[in-house]
Each structure stands twice: as C-alpha cells, then as structure tokens.
Enzyme design. Structure first.
Site, mmCIF file in Angstrom:
data_model
loop_
_atom_site.group_PDB
_atom_site.id
_atom_site.type_symbol
_atom_site.label_atom_id
_atom_site.label_comp_id
_atom_site.label_asym_id
_atom_site.label_seq_id
_atom_site.Cartn_x
_atom_site.Cartn_y
_atom_site.Cartn_z
ATOM 1 N N HIS A 493 0.836 -1.206 0.000
ATOM 2 C CA HIS A 493 0.000 0.000 0.000
ATOM 3 C C HIS A 493 0.870 1.256 0.000
ATOM 4 O O HIS A 493 0.696 2.155 -0.833
ATOM 5 C CB HIS A 493 -0.923 -0.012 1.218
ATOM 6 C CG HIS A 493 -1.801 1.190 1.346
ATOM 7 N ND1 HIS A 493 -3.143 1.189 1.023
ATOM 8 C CD2 HIS A 493 -1.540 2.458 1.777
ATOM 9 C CE1 HIS A 493 -3.652 2.375 1.229
ATOM 10 N NE2 HIS A 493 -2.695 3.174 1.693
ATOM 11 N N GLU A 494 1.800 1.333 0.951
ATOM 12 C CA GLU A 494 2.628 2.533 1.072
ATOM 13 C C GLU A 494 3.556 2.695 -0.132
ATOM 14 O O GLU A 494 3.822 3.819 -0.575
ATOM 15 C CB GLU A 494 3.434 2.503 2.369
ATOM 16 C CG GLU A 494 2.599 2.463 3.640
ATOM 17 C CD GLU A 494 1.599 3.612 3.767
ATOM 18 O OE1 GLU A 494 1.812 4.664 3.138
ATOM 19 O OE2 GLU A 494 0.597 3.444 4.484
ATOM 20 N N HIS A 497 1.822 4.500 -2.879
ATOM 21 C CA HIS A 497 1.946 5.954 -2.772
ATOM 22 C C HIS A 497 3.303 6.418 -3.293
ATOM 23 O O HIS A 497 3.407 7.413 -4.022
ATOM 24 C CB HIS A 497 1.810 6.390 -1.309
ATOM 25 C CG HIS A 497 0.416 6.370 -0.777
ATOM 26 N ND1 HIS A 497 -0.647 6.951 -1.429
ATOM 27 C CD2 HIS A 497 -0.090 5.872 0.386
ATOM 28 C CE1 HIS A 497 -1.743 6.801 -0.705
ATOM 29 N NE2 HIS A 497 -1.435 6.141 0.388
ATOM 30 N N HIS A 500 3.509 6.446 -7.006
ATOM 31 C CA HIS A 500 2.755 7.586 -7.527
ATOM 32 C C HIS A 500 3.658 8.812 -7.545
ATOM 33 O O HIS A 500 3.692 9.581 -8.527
ATOM 34 C CB HIS A 500 1.525 7.829 -6.650
ATOM 35 C CG HIS A 500 0.466 8.664 -7.299
ATOM 36 N ND1 HIS A 500 -0.718 8.984 -6.663
ATOM 37 C CD2 HIS A 500 0.388 9.259 -8.510
ATOM 38 C CE1 HIS A 500 -1.466 9.722 -7.454
ATOM 39 N NE2 HIS A 500 -0.815 9.908 -8.589
#
Length: 708
Positions: A493-494, A497, A500
């Site tokens: 998940h992290e 980010h 991105h």
C-alpha cells in the site's frame, strides 16, 4: 496550512505540483522473473544497518548540508523565509502572464522543501533536541504561510491572470493557477477585514482543538485494576503501570466473552470532556465553512474532489449500504452459527460488537487452515522488497536499487535508501525506507513527500524524494525480519503511494504525485493491495527464510481466497464510519448528541448492534484528520477494484497495462481532473452505480461464502 503549503501525509504528507505531457514509449517485451536466491536488494533489507559510504563527503539529513546538527534547522528556516520574501516581491512586481503560476509554484516549492522535511523529522527522529528544532522550523514556516494566505496582493495578482482571456495557458498551468486561487479563497482572503480576522481565529482554534481531540482519541483508558471485575486478567493482556491497567484497544482475541465485553465497554466508555471537544470541533468547523459561504463543512471539504459534493457521497454510501445488506446477513449467520457451536448455546441469536473480530478470525483460520507464524516464515522483508522490485520491473521497467548513504544522511542506522531507476529514462527519484519499529517514531504506516518533482527553469527535472514509514519487527540475531501478510499488504500500500510520487512527471510540484484529492490519491495505494493478495504475485517472491522454498501454491491459494471473507460486514462498518463523518460535518446544530446519532445510524445501516454505554466516535481520530473525507477509502477502493479487474486481474505482470496505467493516471499527479484520468484508464465514465457495483464485484471475486 493552505494555499502555498498544503502538508498531508499518508497516513500522508504532501506539499504542492503538475503534469508534464510525455509521449508513451514503445512497449518493452515483458521479462520473466523468478527469484531463487537472495538478491543485493533483499540482503540490504535483511540487515538493519545499511553501509555508509565513507568515500562520500559527510552531509546532513537527506543530504541537506546545513542539517548536520539541530542548529541547522534555524539556518534552513531562515534561508527558506528569505528566499520566500524575494519570490513574493517578484510576484507582486510581475505582469499577469502565465509565468506567474510558475512563480507561485517556486514559492511553494521553496517553503515545502523546508517545512515538509522538518515535519517529517519532528515525527520520526530519535533525538529530542532535533525533533524540537524541526518543530520550531515547521511552526515558523507555517506562520509565514498564514501571512501569505492573507496577502491581498498575491491573491489579486493571480485572480487578474485567471480572469483574462488574453493568455493561452496550457491545461496544466490553468489548473494549477485555479488550485492556488481556490485555496486562497477557502482561506477567506476575499472576505472583508473583520471576517478575515475571524476566519484566522477560527483556524487557529481548530488546530488546537483538533490536536486535543486526536491526542485523547489515541490515549489508552487508565483504570485502577481493583475497579474492574476481571482486572487481574486484563492486567495480563494490557500494559500496566503501578495499580492501573491501560486499555489501548477495544478488541481482544480472547475466548473469554466476559473479558472481551469488559475490554470493549471500558475502552469506549463515554468521556464527557472528549465528547464536548468533538462538539466544539464540529461547531467551529461549521462556522468556518459558513464564513466562506459554504452550507456546511462537508461542502467545503469536498469541493475539488472526485465525489464533488456531500450529496453525491451520501448517495454512494446509501446505495452501498443497500447492496451490502444481503451478503452481510449471510456472513452474520455464519458467525452466529460458529458462536453457537463454540459456546454450546443454541438460543444465541446475535453477534455482539466485541465478538466480531474474535469469531471472524477463527472462521478465517478454519477456512484457510494457515496460522500467521507459518505464513510469516515465507515473508522475510528482503524477499518482499524483491517482490516489489520484480513487479515494478514487469509493469514499468524500473528497478529499486539500494544506495549507500553518506555519513549523516540518515536519521537512524536502520533506514535504507533506494534509487528508483528506469531502464531507459534513468534515475526517477529516491525512496528512504524507515521500516523498523522505534519507540520515538510515528506508529502509523505512512508515506511522506520530502521534495516534490517539478520542471526546473533550465529544462531539467527536480527529482522527487519520499519516505515510506512502517513499523515492522527488527531483524533477529540470526534471522531476517519476518512480516505477517497484513504487513505485506501495508508495505505494498505505502509503496503504491511512493510509486505515484516517483512516476509523476509534472510541470509544477503543487500537484506532483499524491498531491491530489484524497479520494484519488488513495487509488494507487489501494490498487497495490490487490497485487499483494494475488497468488501469482506472491508465489514469485515469497520464500521460506530458512529453506529458501517458495510459498506452496496451495498455501497461496488458501491465503488469498479469504481476502474478502466477512468483507460485507467490514464494508458495512466502513460505510458507517463514512456516514457518521458526513453527518457530523453537515448541517448544525446536529439535532442530537453525537452518540445518539451514531446509535441511530448504526442500527439502521449495519447488522452489528450499537452497545449502550459506548461512544466510539470519541476514539475515531479520523474525524479530525480526514474531516468529511473518510468516505475516500471506500470510494478509492471501488475505483481501484475496477482498474484491477478490468486491467490487471488477467495478468498482474502486464507491461502493456502497466505503461497505460503509468502514462494515463500516475504521470499526471493532481494536474488533471481525477475523474477524467479514471475515465481515460477505464475508457468509460464512472457513475455512482458503477462504484457500488465495483465494491460488490470485489466481494464476489475472492469470498467463498459470498451470496448476492
């Protein structure tokens, strides 16, 4: 802080950016990957002490030369403020041309470079003195930003530019200019002097009250052991100091129902002062919103998001609640039957709030027949990083390369620095990985932007720098750090980010990477969770830390088939949280206490009954941090679900889809309207009904007990 400095961390930390249009390169033949030995990347993460390159000149934190000691933060602050004053003067003396937007972005970048770094250090550095100096720097720059927010000259210069039709601004420049103007007006700069002063007073009060609420929400309940009927048993589970037990969680994995109930009721017992703090927080937020001509705080918060309005959010949540009712009822029957069998009470009719976590955990174990320790053995941290590396190579043609930091560059000896390198474009940015638990660091897994990417005046590109914070167990004397699968999911998940941030190539840093609306910023990170739950992905990298044996296919299948087991009940709970967040931030007065409203909504939209004598809203810290935006988790999950099932479910290593995803969505950051980015990716306009159907389809895809 708003306008020139909008810090958010994932949990989020971002400042400000824009989109630089590039041609999509030809697709590269997908490479087949099989990890059979420890790679240099895996080896780096299996040791808590990265090498420091003594050939490099000693430096300061993040290679900022001034930050070799705590006193350097004062130098950093003064330099940023001095440079900020020069840029402000240049803005005020400039003609209203598109170059003005670039100056605003340069001002933002200058302040963010100091403020974001300082805010991160404040939350994670092991040294009290350094954390204090960083906090002073953060506070000093925040104060200056508040001055800029009330500078009419800056506002009118930007407004004049955007109101004229004589300049042909590209899409990116106009959007960034409009975002700056929007944030100015949300800060009340266009108000008459008396109202503007009142707005600033409300903002300052809300910062204090919000911090008070969040602190109390996270603080454990201290109860004398002798005051609890099962105090001695609780003292064997929860922390103890003297004759007090500290109840820091409402949910226990205990076969003693009375103990589970006691922990739940004690942890969530209403605290009058905290409920009053919440009432004051909501009241002042409503006043602030009305001061800048919004019907409610929710209307103000949702302007500029994918959802657009509270009405759209509530429509989405109510539709979701309706379609979840039947599958949630099926799940509830399964849990109730399990509880009857285990308690031998055939008259039992319902699952109580303190039962849900316990019995769903037992049911998941009975279904998969895999315990957490046996699974963790296949997820040493180094192997998981290898997995991310091979996935990113397949999708985007990039590799994660361990870097040897210079002396003084890191804030803790167990931090690892990665270079993100594209096969043809070269270095894209840096990720600092602060993965191991420390007492003094932020306890929430998070993503921080330290420096945003942007196009520089000389045509080069300012490479992004981010930090990913996790709280994994440290390596043992003779074993690497082993992750539970939930930790693997958090890591993916992290890193979603982080990618991105790495893959955005924007003209302006005001909208780089995750600097976009919350309901869009969570899409890339949630999408990465699907890769972490795909057996084909797990079997590429998961291997036993002692034997090197790959995760057996049977284990992988059993683990992943239960991803959404009892997902309807969990999603009902998320709908409840999001609804409460919306209702609390809607019209005022609320028409009842926050506890009464909670009980009414819970009884109407969920199958788990409200427990009288509890007030979980007083511990829901997201009411402060995400005010009116908690729905973003469900909204982004719906979008990510559709992207996964339409684009990656058939082949999670598809280079064609990876390139499409990068250049259609990630590259833009917040530089384009996010709904347009999603439409381009999915090749259709996404409606509220589509969002709800995506949530339902996701539950069906991996839930063996799902019945629609």
């Amino acid at each position: 802080m708003r306008t020139l400095l909008t810090s958010r961390f994932f949990l989020r930390n971002d400042c400000l950016a824009f989109r630089w249009r590039r041609n999509v390169p030809p697709l590269v033949q997908q490479t087949k990957f099989t990890v059979t030995t420890w790679s240099p990347l895996a080896t780096a993460f299996n040791s808590p002490h990265p090498k420091q390159d003594r050939c490099l000149e000693p430096t300061g934190l993040f290679s900022v030369q001034e930050l070799t000691s705590s006193s350097g933060f004062l130098v950093l602050k003064n330099r940023a403020l001095s440079e900020g004053v020069k840029i402000v003067n240049e803005v005020l003396e400039s003609n209203p041309t598109p170059r003005l937007v670039g100056l605003f972005d340069k001002l933002s970048d200058t302040l963010c470079a100091a403020a974001d770094l300082a805010e991160f250090v404040r939350l994670t550095h092991p040294d009290d003195q350094v954390r204090g100096a960083a906090e002073d720097t953060s506070r000093g720059i925040s104060g200056y930003v508040e001055e800029l927010n009330t500078n009419p000259g800056l506002y009118h210069a930007l407004r004049k530019l955007l109101s004229t039709d004589t300049h042909q601004m590209n899409e990116e420049t106009r959007r960034v200019g409009e975002l700056f103007l929007f944030d100015f007006e949300q800060s009340g700069i266009h108000l008459e002097e008396v109202k503007r002063r009142h707005f600033v007073e409300l903002q300052e009060a809300l910062l204090v009250i919000g911090a008070q609420f969040s602190h109390a929400a996270a603080s454990p309940v201290q109860v004398p052991i002798s005051h609890l009927p099962l105090g001695d048993e609780l003292a064997r589970i929860y922390p103890v100091d003297g004759d007090h037990v500290f109840i820091d969680s409402a949910f226990l994995d205990s076969n003693n129902e009375k103990l589970r109930e006691l922990a739940y009721l004690t942890c969530l017992k209403p605290v009058e002062s905290q409920c009053k703090t919440l009432d004051l927080l909501l009241t002042l937020r409503h006043q602030l919103a009305q001061l800048v001509n919004y019907p409610s705080y929710s209307h103000r918060a949702l302007t500029g998001t994918m959802a657009k309005s509270p009405e759209n959010v509530m429509d989405f949540l109510k539709q979701a609640a309706n379609v979840l009712l039947k599958p949630a009822h099926t799940e509830m029957q399964l849990l109730t039957r399990l509880k009857r069998e285990m308690t031998k009470d055939q008259n039992l009719k319902e699952i109580m709030p303190w039962d849900l976590h316990y019995y769903s955990g037992i049911a998941k174990y009975q279904s998969a027949k895999i315990n957490s320790s046996s699974i963790s053995a296949y997820f040493p941290l180094g192997a998981c990083m290898d997995g991310l590396d091979l996935l990113f190579r397949a999708l985007f043609g990039i590799t994660l390369e361990a870097q040897e930091p210079a002396e003084g560059e890191l804030w803790s000896s167990d931090v690892q620095k990665l270079g993100v390198v594209h096969e043809t474009e070269g270095l894209l940015g840096y990720i600092y990985c602060d993965f191991f638990n420390r007492a003094e660091k932020l306890q929430q897994d998070s993503h921080f932007t330290i420096r945003g990417g942007r196009e520089l005046d000389d045509g080069s590109y300012q490479l992004p720098i981010v930090v990913v914070v996790c709280n994994f167990p440290s390596p043992g004397v003779s074993s690497p750090p082993l992750l539970s699968h939930s930790m693997v999911e958090n890591l993916f998940h992290e890193m979603g980010h982080a990618m991105h941030s790495m893959l955005a190539r924007t003209q302006y840093q005001h909208v780089t990477g995750t600097r976009c609306s919350t309901d869009f910023a969570e899409v890339p990170s949630v999408l990465m969770e699907y890769f972490a739950w795909d057996p084909r992905v797990l079997m590429k990298f998961a291997r036993h830390h002692k034997t090197g044996q790959s995760l057996p296919e049977e284990f992988a299948q059993r683990l992943c088939q239960g991803r959404t087991m009892f997902g309807a009940l969990e999603m009902q709970r998320q709908v409840l949280y999001a609804m409460i967040d919306q209702i609390y931030h809607s019209k005022h007065p609320l028409g009842g206490s926050t506890t009464d409203i909670l009980a009414q909504v819970q009884e109407k939209y969920t199958l788990i009954p409200h427990a009288p004598g509890t007030a979980w809203q007083q511990r829901f810290s997201h009411l402060n941090g995400y005010g009116a935006k908690y729905y973003s988790y469900l909204w982004s999950r719906a979008v990510a679900s559709r992207i996964w099932h339409q684009c990656f479910a058939n082949d999670p290593f598809s280079r064609e889809m990876g390139e499409r995803y990068r250049h259609t969505m990630l590259a833009y950051g917040g530089g384009r309207e996010p709904n347009f980015l999603v439409e381009d990716m999915l090749e259709k306009k996404f409606t509220t009904s589509d969002l709800v159907q995506s949530l339902l389809d996701d539950l069906k895809s991996s839930n063996p007990f799902f019945q629609s």
